[in-house]
Motif scaffolding. Structure first.
Motif, PDB file in Angstrom:
ATOM      1  N   LYS A 223       0.835  -1.206   0.000  1.00 49.91           N
ATOM      2  CA  LYS A 223       0.000   0.000   0.000  1.00 49.91           C
ATOM      3  C   LYS A 223       0.867   1.254   0.000  1.00 49.91           C
ATOM      4  O   LYS A 223       0.555   2.241  -0.681  1.00 49.91           O
ATOM      5  N   ASN A 224       1.939   1.218   0.752  1.00 52.46           N
ATOM      6  CA  ASN A 224       2.843   2.372   0.780  1.00 52.46           C
ATOM      7  C   ASN A 224       3.473   2.621  -0.584  1.00 52.46           C
ATOM      8  O   ASN A 224       3.742   3.770  -0.951  1.00 52.46           O
ATOM      9  N   HIS A 225       3.695   1.559  -1.339  1.00 49.85           N
ATOM     10  CA  HIS A 225       4.340   1.707  -2.648  1.00 49.85           C
ATOM     11  C   HIS A 225       3.342   2.099  -3.739  1.00 49.85           C
ATOM     12  O   HIS A 225       3.609   3.015  -4.533  1.00 49.85           O
ATOM     13  N   PHE A 226       2.207   1.406  -3.804  1.00 50.51           N
ATOM     14  CA  PHE A 226       1.284   1.593  -4.930  1.00 50.51           C
ATOM     15  C   PHE A 226       0.131   2.561  -4.638  1.00 50.51           C
ATOM     16  O   PHE A 226      -0.467   3.100  -5.578  1.00 50.51           O
ATOM     17  N   GLY A 227      -0.192   2.760  -3.359  1.00 51.41           N
ATOM     18  CA  GLY A 227      -1.342   3.598  -3.049  1.00 51.41           C
ATOM     19  C   GLY A 227      -2.593   3.017  -3.672  1.00 51.41           C
ATOM     20  O   GLY A 227      -2.879   1.829  -3.518  1.00 51.41           O
ATOM     21  N   ASN A 228      -3.332   3.864  -4.443  1.00 47.54           N
ATOM     22  CA  ASN A 228      -4.552   3.398  -5.100  1.00 47.54           C
ATOM     23  C   ASN A 228      -4.349   3.165  -6.593  1.00 47.54           C
ATOM     24  O   ASN A 228      -5.314   3.070  -7.347  1.00 47.54           O
ATOM     25  N   GLN A 229      -3.109   3.058  -7.032  1.00 42.99           N
ATOM     26  CA  GLN A 229      -2.846   2.799  -8.444  1.00 42.99           C
ATOM     27  C   GLN A 229      -3.384   1.430  -8.847  1.00 42.99           C
ATOM     28  O   GLN A 229      -3.379   0.492  -8.051  1.00 42.99           O
ATOM     29  N   ALA A 230      -3.827   1.309 -10.082  1.00 43.55           N
ATOM     30  CA  ALA A 230      -4.282   0.024 -10.603  1.00 43.55           C
ATOM     31  C   ALA A 230      -3.085  -0.914 -10.743  1.00 43.55           C
ATOM     32  O   ALA A 230      -2.052  -0.540 -11.291  1.00 43.55           O
ATOM     33  N   VAL A 231      -3.246  -2.128 -10.230  1.00 42.15           N
ATOM     34  CA  VAL A 231      -2.146  -3.089 -10.258  1.00 42.15           C
ATOM     35  C   VAL A 231      -2.627  -4.449 -10.751  1.00 42.15           C
ATOM     36  O   VAL A 231      -3.803  -4.799 -10.649  1.00 42.15           O
ATOM     37  N   GLY A 232      -1.681  -5.204 -11.291  1.00 41.33           N
ATOM     38  CA  GLY A 232      -1.888  -6.611 -11.563  1.00 41.33           C
ATOM     39  C   GLY A 232      -1.237  -7.417 -10.458  1.00 41.33           C
ATOM     40  O   GLY A 232      -0.241  -7.000  -9.869  1.00 41.33           O
ATOM     41  N   LEU A 233      -1.808  -8.567 -10.157  1.00 43.86           N
ATOM     42  CA  LEU A 233      -1.337  -9.412  -9.059  1.00 43.86           C
ATOM     43  C   LEU A 233      -1.110 -10.830  -9.559  1.00 43.86           C
ATOM     44  O   LEU A 233      -1.977 -11.404 -10.220  1.00 43.86           O
ATOM     45  N   ILE A 234       0.067 -11.354  -9.281  1.00 40.66           N
ATOM     46  CA  ILE A 234       0.323 -12.783  -9.468  1.00 40.66           C
ATOM     47  C   ILE A 234       0.554 -13.390  -8.101  1.00 40.66           C
ATOM     48  O   ILE A 234       1.334 -12.866  -7.292  1.00 40.66           O
ATOM     49  N   VAL A 235      -0.153 -14.471  -7.830  1.00 45.63           N
ATOM     50  CA  VAL A 235      -0.050 -15.162  -6.545  1.00 45.63           C
ATOM     51  C   VAL A 235       0.657 -16.489  -6.782  1.00 45.63           C
ATOM     52  O   VAL A 235       0.285 -17.250  -7.678  1.00 45.63           O
ATOM     53  N   ALA A 236       1.670 -16.774  -5.980  1.00 45.53           N
ATOM     54  CA  ALA A 236       2.413 -18.026  -6.107  1.00 45.53           C
ATOM     55  C   ALA A 236       2.438 -18.741  -4.769  1.00 45.53           C
ATOM     56  O   ALA A 236       2.563 -18.114  -3.717  1.00 45.53           O
ATOM     57  N   GLY A 237       2.314 -20.045  -4.814  1.00 44.95           N
ATOM     58  CA  GLY A 237       2.364 -20.832  -3.591  1.00 44.95           C
ATOM     59  C   GLY A 237       3.150 -22.100  -3.798  1.00 44.95           C
ATOM     60  O   GLY A 237       3.654 -22.376  -4.884  1.00 44.95           O
ATOM     61  N   THR A 238       3.248 -22.885  -2.734  1.00 41.38           N
ATOM     62  CA  THR A 238       3.925 -24.175  -2.825  1.00 41.38           C
ATOM     63  C   THR A 238       2.914 -25.260  -2.480  1.00 41.38           C
ATOM     64  O   THR A 238       2.123 -25.658  -3.326  1.00 41.38           O
ATOM     65  N   ASP A 239       2.903 -25.680  -1.226  1.00 39.61           N
ATOM     66  CA  ASP A 239       2.000 -26.759  -0.824  1.00 39.61           C
ATOM     67  C   ASP A 239       1.034 -26.305   0.263  1.00 39.61           C
ATOM     68  O   ASP A 239       0.320 -27.111   0.826  1.00 39.61           O
ATOM     69  N   ASP A 240       0.997 -25.013   0.567  1.00 40.48           N
ATOM     70  CA  ASP A 240       0.120 -24.500   1.623  1.00 40.48           C
ATOM     71  C   ASP A 240      -0.860 -23.508   1.017  1.00 40.48           C
ATOM     72  O   ASP A 240      -0.591 -22.307   0.934  1.00 40.48           O
ATOM     73  N   GLU A 241      -2.009 -23.999   0.582  1.00 39.56           N
ATOM     74  CA  GLU A 241      -2.995 -23.144  -0.073  1.00 39.56           C
ATOM     75  C   GLU A 241      -3.667 -22.191   0.905  1.00 39.56           C
ATOM     76  O   GLU A 241      -4.152 -21.126   0.492  1.00 39.56           O
ATOM     77  N   VAL A 242      -3.701 -22.537   2.174  1.00 40.91           N
ATOM     78  CA  VAL A 242      -4.369 -21.688   3.160  1.00 40.91           C
ATOM     79  C   VAL A 242      -3.661 -20.336   3.270  1.00 40.91           C
ATOM     80  O   VAL A 242      -4.287 -19.275   3.192  1.00 40.91           O
ATOM     81  N   ILE A 243      -2.349 -20.364   3.457  1.00 41.54           N
ATOM     82  CA  ILE A 243      -1.577 -19.131   3.564  1.00 41.54           C
ATOM     83  C   ILE A 243      -1.637 -18.362   2.252  1.00 41.54           C
ATOM     84  O   ILE A 243      -1.838 -17.142   2.228  1.00 41.54           O
ATOM     85  N   ARG A 244      -1.451 -19.066   1.136  1.00 44.61           N
ATOM     86  CA  ARG A 244      -1.487 -18.415  -0.182  1.00 44.61           C
ATOM     87  C   ARG A 244      -2.813 -17.705  -0.398  1.00 44.61           C
ATOM     88  O   ARG A 244      -2.855 -16.539  -0.822  1.00 44.61           O
ATOM     89  N   ASP A 245      -3.925 -18.394  -0.100  1.00 45.06           N
ATOM     90  CA  ASP A 245      -5.246 -17.812  -0.345  1.00 45.06           C
ATOM     91  C   ASP A 245      -5.522 -16.627   0.579  1.00 45.06           C
ATOM     92  O   ASP A 245      -6.147 -15.636   0.167  1.00 45.06           O
ATOM     93  N   GLU A 246      -5.058 -16.718   1.827  1.00 40.12           N
ATOM     94  CA  GLU A 246      -5.275 -15.602   2.746  1.00 40.12           C
ATOM     95  C   GLU A 246      -4.451 -14.386   2.333  1.00 40.12           C
ATOM     96  O   GLU A 246      -4.932 -13.247   2.399  1.00 40.12           O
ATOM     97  N   LEU A 247      -3.223 -14.628   1.883  1.00 41.35           N
ATOM     98  CA  LEU A 247      -2.387 -13.522   1.417  1.00 41.35           C
ATOM     99  C   LEU A 247      -3.025 -12.849   0.208  1.00 41.35           C
ATOM    100  O   LEU A 247      -3.083 -11.614   0.127  1.00 41.35           O
ATOM    101  N   GLU A 248      -3.538 -13.644  -0.708  1.00 42.73           N
ATOM    102  CA  GLU A 248      -4.232 -13.089  -1.878  1.00 42.73           C
ATOM    103  C   GLU A 248      -5.435 -12.247  -1.450  1.00 42.73           C
ATOM    104  O   GLU A 248      -5.627 -11.126  -1.936  1.00 42.73           O
ATOM    105  N   ALA A 249      -6.248 -12.770  -0.547  1.00 44.55           N
ATOM    106  CA  ALA A 249      -7.449 -12.063  -0.108  1.00 44.55           C
ATOM    107  C   ALA A 249      -7.103 -10.732   0.558  1.00 44.55           C
ATOM    108  O   ALA A 249      -7.775  -9.712   0.328  1.00 44.55           O
TER     109      ALA A 249
END
Length: 285
Positions: A223-249
């Motif tokens: 948030k400090n870097h992008f503020g309200n600028q429009a961004v694209g997001l790539i989410v990467a995980g390994t074997d823990d979908e819970v942490i990955r999904d929460e970070l994405e959310a």
């Protein structure tokens, strides 16, 4: 000028369907469990790798392709179209000798090597991969080499990358941190927040007690870097979908995310970060 061809290595962590869709040629690095040698993203899937990583008494190691491996690929592409440029994107040179091997291969091809452009992604995983995919999309649309490289440089400059690792053990075993720091960090449930310097070198930007506080810190940094600028997001995980999904959310709830895509942290990068790693890659759109 012939058709532009795109080459990369397996550390870009580009999903197979995307590589096939865009005709991206991939050269694999190797993952070794003792005497057993596997080609990254070819004969060892991330799922198989992370399951084995948790139980193997032998720590895996990795090795880069040789210049001869690159020469073979470049010669094959040049035989198909001797005049077509080749853009060859590779893992940050500060992290691996892969870029150097590609550069040596280019010099070995003498005059034919003039058609090859070897690019240091100065990144890893999908920070590297997004550059490759962007280049492939632009090549398909008829862009010039100069325009592609300029757009890739702009994307690279705007990208922010954060990795959240579950344990410090693999960083310690890989020589990234000391044994004492890893032991204390594990006892205190310290979660380091990792990023990449402009050169591609891994750096620890912060740390927090527990995954939830670490995720909150990542969102604050973004948030400090992008503020309200429009961004694209790539989410990467390994074997823990819970942490990955929460970070994405959390990222989607706090930032102006316009597009989202997904990948898996592959076996080579995973050798050094371990299971349970999650990462986000954000860029301006």
């Amino acid at each position: 000028m012939g058709k532009i061809r795109i080459v990369t290595d397996s550390t870009a962590d580009i999903p197979a369907e995307l590589r096939e869709k865009h005709g991206i040629t991939m050269i694999s690095l190797k993952v070794l469990f003792g005497e057993e040698v596997y080609s990254d993203a070819v004969d060892l899937t991330p799922e198989e790798f992370y399951a084995r990583l948790k139980t193997s008494p032998v720590m895996p190691t990795t090795s880069q392709p040789s210049p001869a491996d690159f020469v073979e690929v470049y010669e094959s592409l040049l035989q198909e179209d001797p005049e077509g440029p080749i853009l060859s994107f590779h893992l940050a040179s500060v992290l691996s000798g892969t870029y150097q091997a590609a550069t040596i291969a280019k010099s070995m091809l003498e005059e034919a090597g003039e058609h090859i452009h070897v690019i240091d992604s100065c990144s890893a995983s999908y920070g590297h991969g997004m550059q490759v995919v962007l280049a492939a999309e632009m090549a398909e649309a008829g862009a010039s080499v100069e325009d592609i490289l300029a757009a890739v440089a702009k994307r690279k400059e705007s990208c922010q990358i954060y990795f959240l690792v579950d344990t410090l053990d693999y960083l310690q075993k890989g020589g990234r941190i000391g044994k004492a720091a890893a032991m204390i960090g594990s006892l205190l449930n310290i979660k380091p927040i990792l990023s990449l310097e402009p050169s591609g070198a891994v750096t620890s930007v912060d740390k927090a007690r527990g995954s939830k506080k670490a995720m909150a810190k990542i969102v604050e940094l973004l948030k400090n870097h992008f503020g309200n600028q429009a961004v694209g997001l790539i989410v990467a995980g390994t074997d823990d979908e819970v942490i990955r999904d929460e970070l994405e959310a959390r990222v989607k709830a706090e930032l102006n995310v316009k597009e989202v895509s997904y990948t898996t942290v592959g076996t080579v990068i995973g050798t050094h970060t371990g299971p349970g790693t999650s990462a986000v890659f954000l860029y301006k759109v």
